[in-house]
Scaffold this motif. Structure first.
Motif, mmCIF file in Angstrom:
data_model
loop_
_atom_site.group_PDB
_atom_site.id
_atom_site.type_symbol
_atom_site.label_atom_id
_atom_site.label_comp_id
_atom_site.label_asym_id
_atom_site.label_seq_id
_atom_site.Cartn_x
_atom_site.Cartn_y
_atom_site.Cartn_z
ATOM 1 N N ASP A 128 -12.407 51.104 2.961
ATOM 2 C CA ASP A 128 -12.861 51.043 1.575
ATOM 3 C C ASP A 128 -12.441 49.688 1.027
ATOM 4 O O ASP A 128 -11.258 49.341 1.080
ATOM 5 C CB ASP A 128 -12.228 52.190 0.787
ATOM 6 C CG ASP A 128 -12.690 52.250 -0.654
ATOM 7 O OD1 ASP A 128 -13.770 51.703 -0.971
ATOM 8 O OD2 ASP A 128 -11.971 52.828 -1.486
ATOM 9 N N ASN B 280 -17.242 43.696 4.677
ATOM 10 C CA ASN B 280 -17.620 44.913 5.398
ATOM 11 C C ASN B 280 -17.947 44.644 6.868
ATOM 12 O O ASN B 280 -18.086 45.579 7.650
ATOM 13 C CB ASN B 280 -18.788 45.620 4.704
ATOM 14 C CG ASN B 280 -18.322 46.385 3.492
ATOM 15 O OD1 ASN B 280 -17.393 47.176 3.567
ATOM 16 N ND2 ASN B 280 -18.953 46.148 2.351
ATOM 17 N N ARG B 281 -18.057 43.378 7.246
ATOM 18 C CA ARG B 281 -18.323 43.006 8.637
ATOM 19 C C ARG B 281 -17.047 42.608 9.382
ATOM 20 O O ARG B 281 -17.103 42.214 10.546
ATOM 21 C CB ARG B 281 -19.303 41.832 8.675
ATOM 22 C CG ARG B 281 -20.695 42.206 8.165
ATOM 23 C CD ARG B 281 -21.645 41.028 8.190
ATOM 24 N NE ARG B 281 -21.711 40.437 9.512
ATOM 25 C CZ ARG B 281 -21.967 39.149 9.745
ATOM 26 N NH1 ARG B 281 -22.182 38.322 8.750
ATOM 27 N NH2 ARG B 281 -21.998 38.686 10.972
ATOM 28 N N LEU C 276 -18.668 41.192 -0.513
ATOM 29 C CA LEU C 276 -18.561 42.535 0.066
ATOM 30 C C LEU C 276 -19.326 42.637 1.386
ATOM 31 O O LEU C 276 -18.891 43.320 2.310
ATOM 32 C CB LEU C 276 -19.042 43.592 -0.926
ATOM 33 C CG LEU C 276 -18.091 43.838 -2.107
ATOM 34 C CD1 LEU C 276 -18.761 44.727 -3.149
ATOM 35 C CD2 LEU C 276 -16.778 44.430 -1.644
ATOM 36 N N ARG C 277 -20.460 41.928 1.488
ATOM 37 C CA ARG C 277 -21.233 41.912 2.735
ATOM 38 C C ARG C 277 -20.368 41.382 3.884
ATOM 39 O O ARG C 277 -20.307 41.981 4.958
ATOM 40 C CB ARG C 277 -22.475 41.036 2.581
ATOM 41 C CG ARG C 277 -23.331 40.937 3.849
ATOM 42 C CD ARG C 277 -24.425 39.877 3.726
ATOM 43 N NE ARG C 277 -23.910 38.521 3.759
ATOM 44 C CZ ARG C 277 -23.587 37.858 4.877
ATOM 45 N NH1 ARG C 277 -23.710 38.438 6.059
ATOM 46 N NH2 ARG C 277 -23.146 36.618 4.826
#
Length: 128
Positions: free
Chosen positions: A71, A91-92, A87-88
């Motif tokens: 999260d 998240n990777r 955030l992209r």
């Protein structure tokens, strides 16, 4: 001295006192410099940051016991496009080195202060 030793032994025996505290916090593979390189290599330039502009936020990352980012939240918005782009990338991220407590991996929360600097034709990200 003998009483202290006996007292501590009893606490450990009753599992009131843990033998080992948090041994190591979670860490990005390769450390903070690798995390900074990862973010800068993957971040796309955004037109909403003016040349010489700077924006800051704190990123909270909740990691599972195996080090998987689960999260991710921003404490303050950098603007819709910058939030989405950051955030992209986050998240990777690959799995982190997990935090250890009593020699066992545990879930962990990481808070990273991040600053974006627009340098004309590129954006530089600093992790403080």
């Amino acid at each position: 001295k003998v009483l202290s030793t006996l007292f501590i032994a009893k606490l450990k025996e009753k599992k009131i006192m843990t033998e080992k505290p948090l041994v190591s916090p979670a860490g990005f593979p390769g450390g903070k410099q690798s995390l900074t390189r990862f973010l800068n290599r993957n971040f796309r330039r955004l037109p909403e940051l003016q040349n010489g502009g700077k924006k800051s936020t704190a990123v909270t990352i909740y990691l599972t016991a195996d080090g998987t980012p689960d999260d991710i939240q921003l404490s303050a918005s950098l603007g819709a496009a910058a939030d989405d782009e950051l955030l992209r990338i986050l998240n990777r991220m690959p799995k982190w080195k997990p935090a250890l407590q009593n020699g066992k991996p545990v879930a962990f929360k990481v808070v990273l202060p991040i600053t974006l600097h627009n340098q004309g034709d590129s954006v530089q990200i600093d992790v403080l």
